[in-house]
Design an enzyme around this catalytic site. Structure first.
Site, PDB file in Angstrom:
ATOM      1  N   SER A   1       1.081  -1.279  -0.278  1.00 53.55           N
ATOM      2  CA  SER A   1       0.031  -0.015   0.309  1.00 53.55           C
ATOM      3  C   SER A   1       0.677   0.955   0.099  1.00 53.55           C
ATOM      4  O   SER A   1       0.068   2.696  -0.671  1.00 53.55           O
ATOM      5  CB  SER A   1      -1.247   0.107   1.461  1.00 53.55           C
ATOM      6  OG  SER A   1      -0.332  -0.005   2.496  1.00 53.55           O
ATOM      7  N   HIS A   2       2.124   0.912   0.274  1.00 50.25           N
ATOM      8  CA  HIS A   2       3.137   2.613   0.967  1.00 50.25           C
ATOM      9  C   HIS A   2       4.254   1.550  -0.184  1.00 50.25           C
ATOM     10  O   HIS A   2       5.394   2.281   0.019  1.00 50.25           O
ATOM     11  CB  HIS A   2       3.123   3.102   1.651  1.00 50.25           C
ATOM     12  CG  HIS A   2       2.419   3.411   2.624  1.00 50.25           C
ATOM     13  ND1 HIS A   2       0.912   2.588   3.100  1.00 50.25           N
ATOM     14  CD2 HIS A   2       2.041   4.448   2.960  1.00 50.25           C
ATOM     15  CE1 HIS A   2       0.365   3.264   3.320  1.00 50.25           C
ATOM     16  NE2 HIS A   2       0.573   5.175   3.419  1.00 50.25           N
ATOM     17  N   GLY A   3       4.651   0.734  -1.248  1.00 51.28           N
ATOM     18  CA  GLY A   3       4.911   0.403  -2.220  1.00 51.28           C
ATOM     19  C   GLY A   3       4.734   0.927  -3.352  1.00 51.28           C
ATOM     20  O   GLY A   3       4.158   1.709  -3.895  1.00 51.28           O
TER      21      GLY A   3
END
Length: 124
Positions: free
Chosen positions: A43-45
């Site tokens: 989700s943050h990559g």
């Protein structure tokens, strides 16, 4: 499909450079996305990367912005992120808060005009 970490890192860096990041800032930002993906925080990559590119394309993130200190009061500082890339601003703030803590026993850096996680406000 598996993608090698170095391949992902280079691809992210190239895309960020094509959107106006300096080579160094592009590598730092690409590292954030690639490491998050490597750690399984998609989700943050890799899943967040297209959204950040769209923010760059719309001008919501300024790829050349460098945060500046607007106010310093001992162990507390207020910085302006100038709509720069949030994780790079966050690293700068964390490093500065650590420097302030070494000098004062505690350190806090607050930000304005940040673009990353819309809810990111302060780093202590």
């Amino acid at each position: 499909m598996r993608v090698q970490y170095e391949d992902l890192l280079k691809k992210f860096q190239g895309i960020l450079m094509s959107r106006g990041f300096s080579e160094t800032h592009a590598l730092d930002a690409a590292t954030v996305f690639a490491k998050n993906s490597l750690d399984g925080v998609y989700s943050h990559g890799v899943n967040r990367f297209p959204r950040v590119v769209s923010y760059l394309d719309k001008g919501e993130i300024d790829p050349s912005a460098i945060a500046t200190c607007e106010s310093a009061m001992g162990a507390i500082e207020r910085w302006n992120g100038h709509r720069g890339f949030g994780p790079l601003n966050a690293k700068l703030a964390m490093d500065r808060a650590c420097e302030l803590a070494k000098l004062n026993g505690v350190g806090a850096v607050s930000y304005t005009h940040l673009r990353a996680h819309e809810t990111l406000a302060n780093l202590v």
